[in-house]
Design a protein around this motif. Structure first.
Motif, PDB file in Angstrom:
ATOM      1  N   ASN A  39       0.870  -1.172   0.000  1.00  0.00           N
ATOM      2  CA  ASN A  39       0.000   0.000   0.000  1.00  0.00           C
ATOM      3  C   ASN A  39       0.908   1.224   0.000  1.00  0.00           C
ATOM      4  O   ASN A  39       2.132   1.103  -0.100  1.00  0.00           O
ATOM      5  CB  ASN A  39      -0.948  -0.014   1.197  1.00  0.00           C
ATOM      6  N   ALA A  40       0.336   2.411   0.115  1.00  0.00           N
ATOM      7  CA  ALA A  40       1.134   3.629   0.009  1.00  0.00           C
ATOM      8  C   ALA A  40       2.211   3.695   1.089  1.00  0.00           C
ATOM      9  O   ALA A  40       3.370   4.027   0.820  1.00  0.00           O
ATOM     10  CB  ALA A  40       0.233   4.857   0.085  1.00  0.00           C
ATOM     11  N   ASN A  41       1.850   3.360   2.323  1.00  0.00           N
ATOM     12  CA  ASN A  41       2.817   3.426   3.414  1.00  0.00           C
ATOM     13  C   ASN A  41       3.922   2.397   3.250  1.00  0.00           C
ATOM     14  O   ASN A  41       5.110   2.699   3.464  1.00  0.00           O
ATOM     15  CB  ASN A  41       2.105   3.236   4.761  1.00  0.00           C
ATOM     16  N   ALA A  42       3.542   1.172   2.883  1.00  0.00           N
ATOM     17  CA  ALA A  42       4.539   0.119   2.699  1.00  0.00           C
ATOM     18  C   ALA A  42       5.488   0.457   1.547  1.00  0.00           C
ATOM     19  O   ALA A  42       6.690   0.193   1.624  1.00  0.00           O
ATOM     20  CB  ALA A  42       3.845  -1.218   2.447  1.00  0.00           C
ATOM     21  N   LEU A  46       9.503   0.971   1.776  1.00  0.00           N
ATOM     22  CA  LEU A  46      10.360   0.138   0.939  1.00  0.00           C
ATOM     23  C   LEU A  46      11.270   0.990   0.052  1.00  0.00           C
ATOM     24  O   LEU A  46      12.446   0.660  -0.146  1.00  0.00           O
ATOM     25  CB  LEU A  46       9.498  -0.787   0.075  1.00  0.00           C
ATOM     26  N   SER A  47      10.730   2.101  -0.476  1.00  0.00           N
ATOM     27  CA  SER A  47      11.509   2.943  -1.383  1.00  0.00           C
ATOM     28  C   SER A  47      12.640   3.669  -0.667  1.00  0.00           C
ATOM     29  O   SER A  47      13.615   4.078  -1.300  1.00  0.00           O
ATOM     30  CB  SER A  47      10.593   3.955  -2.081  1.00  0.00           C
ATOM     31  N   ARG A  48      12.523   3.826   0.652  1.00  0.00           N
ATOM     32  CA  ARG A  48      13.616   4.444   1.406  1.00  0.00           C
ATOM     33  C   ARG A  48      14.809   3.505   1.529  1.00  0.00           C
ATOM     34  O   ARG A  48      15.949   3.949   1.682  1.00  0.00           O
ATOM     35  CB  ARG A  48      13.125   4.861   2.791  1.00  0.00           C
ATOM     36  N   GLU A  49      14.539   2.216   1.443  1.00  0.00           N
ATOM     37  CA  GLU A  49      15.602   1.223   1.601  1.00  0.00           C
ATOM     38  C   GLU A  49      16.093   0.673   0.276  1.00  0.00           C
ATOM     39  O   GLU A  49      17.237   0.232   0.171  1.00  0.00           O
ATOM     40  CB  GLU A  49      15.088   0.063   2.467  1.00  0.00           C
ATOM     41  N   ASN A  50      15.225   0.667  -0.732  1.00  0.00           N
ATOM     42  CA  ASN A  50      15.569   0.078  -2.027  1.00  0.00           C
ATOM     43  C   ASN A  50      15.383   1.105  -3.125  1.00  0.00           C
ATOM     44  O   ASN A  50      14.354   1.791  -3.189  1.00  0.00           O
ATOM     45  CB  ASN A  50      14.696  -1.149  -2.314  1.00  0.00           C
ATOM     46  N   LYS A  51      16.366   1.203  -4.010  1.00  0.00           N
ATOM     47  CA  LYS A  51      16.310   2.193  -5.078  1.00  0.00           C
ATOM     48  C   LYS A  51      15.447   1.750  -6.258  1.00  0.00           C
ATOM     49  O   LYS A  51      14.987   2.582  -7.035  1.00  0.00           O
ATOM     50  CB  LYS A  51      17.726   2.492  -5.561  1.00  0.00           C
ATOM     51  N   ILE A  53      12.158  -0.599  -7.592  1.00  0.00           N
ATOM     52  CA  ILE A  53      10.968  -1.370  -7.224  1.00  0.00           C
ATOM     53  C   ILE A  53      10.082  -1.532  -8.458  1.00  0.00           C
ATOM     54  O   ILE A  53       9.803  -0.558  -9.164  1.00  0.00           O
ATOM     55  CB  ILE A  53      10.157  -0.666  -6.117  1.00  0.00           C
ATOM     56  N   VAL A  54       9.622  -2.749  -8.702  1.00  0.00           N
ATOM     57  CA  VAL A  54       8.648  -3.026  -9.759  1.00  0.00           C
ATOM     58  C   VAL A  54       7.313  -3.307  -9.081  1.00  0.00           C
ATOM     59  O   VAL A  54       7.238  -4.135  -8.162  1.00  0.00           O
ATOM     60  CB  VAL A  54       9.073  -4.233 -10.613  1.00  0.00           C
ATOM     61  N   VAL A  55       6.255  -2.615  -9.530  1.00  0.00           N
ATOM     62  CA  VAL A  55       4.940  -2.772  -8.902  1.00  0.00           C
ATOM     63  C   VAL A  55       3.890  -3.093  -9.957  1.00  0.00           C
ATOM     64  O   VAL A  55       3.820  -2.424 -10.996  1.00  0.00           O
ATOM     65  CB  VAL A  55       4.519  -1.491  -8.145  1.00  0.00           C
ATOM     66  N   LYS A  87       2.939  -6.005  -5.639  1.00  0.00           N
ATOM     67  CA  LYS A  87       1.653  -5.778  -6.299  1.00  0.00           C
ATOM     68  C   LYS A  87       0.790  -4.946  -5.366  1.00  0.00           C
ATOM     69  O   LYS A  87       0.946  -4.988  -4.144  1.00  0.00           O
ATOM     70  CB  LYS A  87       0.969  -7.082  -6.671  1.00  0.00           C
ATOM     71  N   SER A  88      -0.093  -4.166  -5.960  1.00  0.00           N
ATOM     72  CA  SER A  88      -0.890  -3.261  -5.142  1.00  0.00           C
ATOM     73  C   SER A  88      -2.226  -2.959  -5.812  1.00  0.00           C
ATOM     74  O   SER A  88      -2.300  -2.815  -7.035  1.00  0.00           O
ATOM     75  CB  SER A  88      -0.122  -1.952  -4.909  1.00  0.00           C
TER      76      SER A  88
END
Length: 313
Positions: A39-42, A46-51, A53-55, A87-88
């Motif tokens: 979701n938006a918070n997750a 995640l984006s703060r730790e990983n550069k 991301i595929v969603v 996935k979201s």
């Protein structure tokens, strides 16, 4: 009995070999990506730790989503070591990136999103992810706009499609980077943050957020507001712009032009404010006094009449 024991030992060996293959990742065996539910918070965490991301964005009962997830499990990017896949169905998160069609795949790399618009297969998607590592959209400002685009001074740097936006409509950026990726080697695609470059908002009379303008051969063509999609933008850039009224590109304003405009803006502010009526009365009085002074000065000047009588000796 000995034969049975031999079969058991062989089975144990094969099982151990398979487990090692999966965990170590030897060629030919796919361990697979973990598919995270976001979701938006997750996603933000995640984006703060990983550069990278595929969603996969989906909604409701998605018949094709299981097939897409199966392909996402297999994707890999050799140059990315921390790739995460999720996935979201969070509409807040999909709205942040301007996703309006479902299912859709988005690649978020180094803080910059891009939408995937091809067929979802593990190999094809992996190739695209590798090619889309670099951001294709260029950033323009008031200081660099005319120097790079030469929109009003010759257009020798080629055609430019520029998206003018503000933070309130920055969900257009993922779509713009998709267009920029597809238009590589054919056209320059750029973005302008109007909060950082308000001079360009005035110069090009930007009325909508976002606004897309094609600059071509000294003319500018406005993309119809409210109709943004990758398909429509591509159609506009390839030929449809010819159906839009062309405008002459305004030249870059000189320092004197900026000074005059600033004075006019201040006058508008004061005239529309609480002291506006008094300023108007004062201006009228000033003009009347000036006219009276001019009339008095003209009346005070002596008149020289030329005599027409003949001279006598």
């Amino acid at each position: 009995m000995a034969a049975f024991k031999a079969h058991v030992d062989l089975f144990r060996f094969l099982l151990l070999w398979f487990v090692v293959q999966v965990h170590v990742g030897f060629p030919g065996v796919v361990s697979g990506n973990e598919i995270l539910e976001l979701n938006a918070n997750a996603f933000d965490e995640l984006s703060r730790e990983n550069k990278c991301i595929v969603v996969l964005f989906y909604e409701g009962d998605c018949e094709n989503c299981n097939n897409i997830v199966a392909e996402l499990v297999k994707v890999s990017v050799p140059t990315v070591t921390d790739l995460k896949v999720g996935k979201s169905k969070d509409k807040t998160l999909s709205g942040r990136f301007g996703v309006t069609e479902f299912p859709s795949v988005l690649y978020h790399r180094k803080g910059h999103p891009i939408l995937y618009d091809g067929e979802v297969s593990g190999d094809e998607l992996s190739i695209w992810l590798e090619a889309a590592q670099e951001v294709s959209t260029q950033l323009l400002t008031s200081d660099t706009f005319e120097h790079l685009t030469q929109a009003a001074t010759g257009a020798t740097t080629g055609d430019w499609f520029v998206c003018f936006y503000k933070p309130s409509c920055e969900n257009i950026l993922a779509m713009m980077d998709t267009v920029a990726f597809r238009m590589k080697q054919r056209m320059n695609v750029a973005r302008v943050d109007l909060t950082e470059s308000p001079e360009l908002e005035k110069r090009f009379s930007i009325q909508h957020c976002p606004t897309g303008i094609l600059f071509r051969h000294g003319k500018m063509y406005r993309f119809p507001p409210g109709k943004f999609s990758v398909k429509l933008i591509m159609s506009f850039l390839e030929s449809w712009y010819k159906n839009v009224q062309a405008e002459v590109v305004k030249p870059e304003p000189s320092p004197f032009d900026n000074l005059v405009e600033t004075i006019v803006e201040y006058l508008k502010i004061y005239l529309e404010g609480p002291w506006g009526s008094w300023m108007k009365i004062g201006f009228v009085c000033f003009v009347l006094i000036l006219l009276i002074l001019i009339w008095i000065l003209r009346r005070a000047q002596p008149t020289h009449r030329t005599s027409t009588r003949p001279k006598t000796d």
